[in-house]
Each structure stands twice: as C-alpha cells, then as structure tokens.
Scaffold this active site. Structure first.
Site, mmCIF file in Angstrom:
data_model
loop_
_atom_site.group_PDB
_atom_site.id
_atom_site.type_symbol
_atom_site.label_atom_id
_atom_site.label_comp_id
_atom_site.label_asym_id
_atom_site.label_seq_id
_atom_site.Cartn_x
_atom_site.Cartn_y
_atom_site.Cartn_z
ATOM 1 C CD GLU A 134 -3.031 -1.190 2.175
ATOM 2 O OE1 GLU A 134 -4.069 -1.830 1.945
ATOM 3 O OE2 GLU A 134 -2.831 -0.544 3.231
ATOM 4 C CD GLU A 139 -4.355 -5.823 1.989
ATOM 5 O OE1 GLU A 139 -5.161 -5.146 2.674
ATOM 6 O OE2 GLU A 139 -3.122 -5.716 2.114
#
Length: 385
Positions: free
Chosen positions: A204, A312
């Site tokens: 991320e 995710e």
C-alpha cells in the site's frame, strides 16, 4: 551518502557477528519447477492458465513454530487457495529479545547502517522456512519487501535510520540504496524457488500530497532493478488501486490525494500486473460501491491488456462476513476477467492461540470460510479461462 552493502553487527555489540550472507539451512529451489507467469489477462500457475483464489497471511514468517507454518499452509493448500501473501519485510531500528525481525537499520549498530538477523528462531530463517514449506505444499507466495505502514517496520524504519519523511523516502538516495540492498538480498536468496508468485515493491505505497510521478518513477526504476536480478518471477507494485483525475467522480478514491495513479502505474513495462485493495467502509463508501470498484479495475486492466488482482478485501463484521463479501466475489467471478482475488485475511488456531487477526479475519473453522474460501476457490478454478 549512499548506504553500503549489507553487513554484520558491529563487534562491540553483544551479538556475535554472523557471516554477511549465511545461506538458508532448509531446502529452497526444489519445488515443482513451474514459475508462475502472465498469460494475457490471466496467470499461468502450476503449469496451467486458469482463474483461482488466494488469501493473505501477512504474519506467517513471523511465527516461531514450524508446525504452525505447516498447519497454515496445509489448510490453505487443502482449500485450493493457490496464493497467499506474506510479509517479506521485518525491520527494526533497535533489536529486541524474542521478537522476529529480519533486518536492522541503525547506523550506530552497523558500519553500513543495516544488517540481517540470521538467528534461527527470530531472524530470516523464519522466512526461509516459509518459502521451503510453500514449495512442499504447492502454495505460491507474494512477498512484499516494504510496508507503507509502521507495522513490523516499514518506511518509518528507513527514515528513522537515514532521515527524511514518508514522502521524501521515495527519492532519498540513502534510503533507496538501503532498500535496494534489502531487495537484492531477498531476491537472490529466493529467486530459485518456484514458490514465489511475485515480488511486491510495497504494501500500500502512498505519497500524500505528491505528484503521481513520484510513485510512478520510483515503481518504474525499482521494478526494473528487480527484473535485472531475476527474470523468472513477476513483479507488482502492491498499491490500493487509487484512480487519478479525470478518472471517476473526484471523491477520495478518485482524487489523487494519496499520490498514486493506478492507470499510469499499470502501464509500467516492468510491472507484470496491477493490484487493488478494497475497504469501502474505511474509505467513506457504502459496501455496494465495492462492485463498481471491482468493475472499474477490470476495465482498466482490459484497456492495458494486463492482469489485475483484487489483492485485499474484506468485511469488518466478524459475525457475518458472507453477507457483505460474497456479492463482491460474485462480481469478480461472473462480471470480470480478474485473474484472482485474495481475501483479507486467513485465520486459524495455532499453538500459541488464534493467529494474528483483525475484524476482517475469516477463520477456517467457520461457515463463512466454507462459503468465502472453500466454495469460492472451487468456483474460480471451475471458471473457463
């Protein structure tokens, strides 16, 4: 000043100085020999181009018990989840007793500012065992080599050691030299293993307030560097899939606020596929918006001619994940050519108790798991490529 190559701890410290490159004590590189690779919009995995499902077990290499690692991978394999994502990083600035960490970043403890922890019970041998065990169980691994977040030592450990900030990290010469040292160490250690699905630049990555070129330039240069070390494995960014104006309606996920442009990054030649994450509740959207988010990324993948992965996603309601999550899985399954998706996160009972978890965890002894893992894996495998 650029960071020098990885070294051993300074001799003045309590720990003895291990060799600079201690090889793994477990067998690595003796798997099925099939390196996963891109095939159009999909992936060829285990020698076959197919759709499939995966999961996340970020904590797997931070377990102290080999038996627990075996239990997790055996369950994942039995579920027919083809890939699990495991943190390939574990940085500290100051070593602590009893905790697992792979790398120390501290100029006062090493002549080069960084060294690897080779302790069998708390160091890189824990990741060695995971890679070796994954080969035995036929499970592929995505290994991020950096974290945007502070957990387990992310970008903050580099800036603590070498200065700068979360945004300057991407262009800071000393931090980037140290990061590349770690990349070189990890890639060279495991590049013979067919258990590696892909190397991931960062979990991320964000650069809030930056031009999108900061992340894109960094991703382009870093992925090219990895490809120079290893031409057999795929490379991906690990981003959340933020869109950039003029894409979308200008709201948070489409605003460019986090400095990441999914479409721009997808065009990078040395990134084999795109990733996106999905937590509507955390981002200020309703849950049904998740279906739109999925379809938008599939469309971007189609335009680029590359695979995209829902890497995710999850529901924050542990008593009933299925009601929220299953519609997203059905969208992936029936409305897109997304190669695979990986729910966040797999949960099970270990010798020390429940595996590390948050409210998103789907435990393997629940009815949610039967629906969202077991059945979804079967459905994805049954889908015609």
């Amino acid at each position: 000043m650029a960071a020098a190559p990885l070294s051993s701890p300074k001799e003045s410290r309590d720990a003895p100085a291990p060799p600079a490159n201690t090889p793994p004590s477990v067998s690595i590189g003796y798997g099925d020999g099939h390196f996963a690779h891109v095939d159009g919009r999909l992936f060829n995995i285990d020698g076959k181009t197919q759709y499939f499902a995966g999961t996340n077990t970020w904590w797997l290499a931070h377990l102290s018990s080999n038996d627990d690692v075996d239990k997790v991978l055996a369950r994942i394999a039995a579920t027919e989840l083809k890939v699990t994502r495991v943190w390939g990083f574990g940085n500290v600035n100051t070593p602590t007793t009893g905790s697992v960490y792979f790398q120390v970043l501290n100029e006062s403890l090493s002549s080069t500012g960084q060294y690897i922890n080779y302790d069998e019970s708390t160091g890189i041998p824990r990741l060695d065992y995971v890679v070796s065990a994954a080969e035995r169980y036929g499970v592929k691994l995505v290994l991020p080599m950096l974290n945007n977040w502070d957990d387990l030592g992310g970008i903050n450990t580099y800036t603590n050691a070498f200065g700068g900030s979360a945004t300057s990290f991407y262009t800071d010469s000393q931090s980037q030299a140290a990061y590349r040292n770690y990349i070189e160490f990890i890639v060279n250690r495991y590049k013979s293993s067919s258990a590696i699905f892909a190397w991931e630049l960062c979990n991320e990555p964000r650069c809030r307030g930056c031009s999108s070129s900061t992340i894109s330039d960094w991703a382009s240069a870093t992925s090219a560097y990895i490809k120079s070390l290893d031409s057999n494995h795929m490379v991906t960014l690990g981003d959340e899939g933020w869109f950039y104006p003029p894409e979308g309606d200008g709201s948070y996920a489409y605003s460019g606020y986090e400095g990441v442009d999914f479409v721009k990054n997808l065009a990078i030649q040395t990134l084999d596929y795109g990733t996106f994450h999905m937590y509507p509740d955390s981002w200020g959207y309703n849950f049904t918006w998740g279906n739109t988010w999925i379809e938008q990324h599939d469309q971007a993948g189609a335009a680029a001619g590359k695979p995209v992965v829902l890497e995710e996603y999850g529901s924050p309601y542990p008593d009933n994940h299925t009601a929220i999550t299953q519609p997203w899985q059905q969208t992936v399954l029936t409305q897109t050519r997304i190669g695979y998706d990986s729910f966040w996160q797999f949960g099970t009972d270990l010798s020390s108790g429940r595996s590390p978890f948050d409210q998103y965890a789907i435990f393997s002894d629940t009815s949610d798991y039967q629906t969202l893992a077991v059945q979804h894996a079967k459905d994805m495998l049954a889908k015609s490529p």
